[in-house]
Scaffold this motif. Structure first.
Motif, mmCIF file in Angstrom:
data_model
loop_
_atom_site.group_PDB
_atom_site.id
_atom_site.type_symbol
_atom_site.label_atom_id
_atom_site.label_comp_id
_atom_site.label_asym_id
_atom_site.label_seq_id
_atom_site.Cartn_x
_atom_site.Cartn_y
_atom_site.Cartn_z
ATOM 1 N N ASN A 154 114.553 -46.342 51.802
ATOM 2 C CA ASN A 154 115.616 -46.949 52.596
ATOM 3 C C ASN A 154 115.183 -47.025 54.053
ATOM 4 O O ASN A 154 114.402 -46.210 54.518
ATOM 5 C CB ASN A 154 116.906 -46.149 52.473
ATOM 6 C CG ASN A 154 117.415 -46.099 51.047
ATOM 7 O OD1 ASN A 154 117.134 -46.980 50.252
ATOM 8 N ND2 ASN A 154 118.154 -45.066 50.717
ATOM 9 N N ALA A 155 115.721 -48.004 54.769
ATOM 10 C CA ALA A 155 115.342 -48.172 56.173
ATOM 11 C C ALA A 155 116.522 -48.710 56.967
ATOM 12 O O ALA A 155 117.319 -49.503 56.473
ATOM 13 C CB ALA A 155 114.159 -49.122 56.289
ATOM 14 N N LEU A 156 116.626 -48.275 58.199
ATOM 15 C CA LEU A 156 117.606 -48.772 59.154
ATOM 16 C C LEU A 156 116.823 -49.471 60.251
ATOM 17 O O LEU A 156 115.868 -48.902 60.795
ATOM 18 C CB LEU A 156 118.418 -47.609 59.730
ATOM 19 C CG LEU A 156 119.480 -47.989 60.753
ATOM 20 C CD1 LEU A 156 120.625 -48.745 60.058
ATOM 21 C CD2 LEU A 156 120.016 -46.749 61.438
ATOM 22 N N ALA A 157 117.217 -50.714 60.567
ATOM 23 C CA ALA A 157 116.460 -51.490 61.553
ATOM 24 C C ALA A 157 117.398 -52.189 62.532
ATOM 25 O O ALA A 157 117.873 -53.293 62.266
ATOM 26 C CB ALA A 157 115.575 -52.512 60.847
ATOM 27 N N PRO A 158 117.671 -51.572 63.687
ATOM 28 C CA PRO A 158 118.382 -52.301 64.741
ATOM 29 C C PRO A 158 117.455 -53.364 65.326
ATOM 30 O O PRO A 158 116.232 -53.193 65.330
ATOM 31 C CB PRO A 158 118.715 -51.220 65.771
ATOM 32 C CG PRO A 158 117.895 -50.046 65.430
ATOM 33 C CD PRO A 158 117.392 -50.196 64.035
ATOM 34 N N TYR A 159 118.035 -54.476 65.793
ATOM 35 C CA TYR A 159 117.191 -55.558 66.311
ATOM 36 C C TYR A 159 117.886 -56.348 67.405
ATOM 37 O O TYR A 159 119.119 -56.319 67.542
ATOM 38 C CB TYR A 159 116.753 -56.494 65.178
ATOM 39 C CG TYR A 159 117.877 -57.165 64.425
ATOM 40 C CD1 TYR A 159 118.403 -58.387 64.838
ATOM 41 C CD2 TYR A 159 118.406 -56.584 63.277
ATOM 42 C CE1 TYR A 159 119.419 -58.999 64.144
ATOM 43 C CE2 TYR A 159 119.423 -57.199 62.575
ATOM 44 C CZ TYR A 159 119.927 -58.411 63.012
ATOM 45 O OH TYR A 159 120.947 -59.023 62.318
ATOM 46 N N LEU A 160 117.075 -57.056 68.178
ATOM 47 C CA LEU A 160 117.524 -58.005 69.190
ATOM 48 C C LEU A 160 117.063 -59.385 68.758
ATOM 49 O O LEU A 160 116.005 -59.533 68.143
ATOM 50 C CB LEU A 160 116.931 -57.668 70.557
ATOM 51 C CG LEU A 160 117.293 -56.303 71.134
ATOM 52 C CD1 LEU A 160 116.512 -56.053 72.417
ATOM 53 C CD2 LEU A 160 118.795 -56.219 71.399
#
Length: 196
Positions: free
Chosen positions: A119-125
């Motif tokens: 599993n992965a969490l990826a905040p982004y702009l």
């Protein structure tokens, strides 16, 4: 000489195929090359169309689809399209006060992934440019304007599949019906993703 040339050719071939082979074997959920997404949510006009505050945008809805090519694990190129609808209150318009808004954009995405197992969490702009086509319902009035956009989001990945939440500000010039304003359409959406 032949032995040296053969060795050089094998080395070049190994280097050329290594990234693809590593990508195919990698179980990291963020080692994807392409991500497709669909989302649905709301649309809010961030400002009134006149200084008196009588021409106000009402809350609307927005849906979108997009595809992202990941150039690097943290850098992607996205192409997308959206269909939104909201209404204008307090403006004297012929026809209905509802507007369909179709946006087409190309964007750059910078993400900062964190991973726990598969599993992965990826905040982004996200930032980009494109166009917005507006159509007033009940009339034959349709026009297209250049638009830029900026935003932020977060994706949570369960292996190949994921969910995301995103907010973006689409900025364009609204210069019809006696108005001349820079329009900010704030789209906030939740959706699903699938990556390959």
């Amino acid at each position: 000489m032949l032995k040296h040339s053969l060795s050089l050719a094998l080395t070049v071939a190994a280097l050329a195929t290594t990234p693809a082979a590593l990508h195919a074997q990698n179980t990291n959920p963020l080692s994807d090359r392409v991500t497709f997404a669909a989302a649905f949510g709301g649309l809010s006009g961030a400002a009134d169309l006149n200084d008196a505050g009588t021409a106000q945008w009402r809350l609307g809805w927005a849906g979108s689809v997009d595809g992202t090519y990941w150039v690097l694990p943290r850098l992607g190129l996205r192409a997308g399209g959206s269909w939104a609808q909201d209404s204008l209150r307090g403006a004297s318009l012929s026809g209905r006060g509802k507007f369909n808004k179709f946006a087409y954009d190309a964007d750059l995405i910078l993400r900062y992934p964190t991973q726990t197992g598969r599993n992965a969490l990826a905040p982004y702009l996200i930032a980009g440019a494109g166009a917005v086509s507006l159509h007033q319902l009940g009339s034959d009035s349709t026009w297209t304007k250049f638009a830029g956009n900026v935003g932020a989001g977060v994706e949570y990945r369960f292996g190949r599949f994921g969910v995301r939440a995103e907010g973006r500000d689409f900025v364009y010039k609204f210069d019809r019906y006696g108005f001349d304003r820079t329009q900010h359409d704030i789209a906030w959406q939740g959706g699903v993703t699938v990556s390959f």
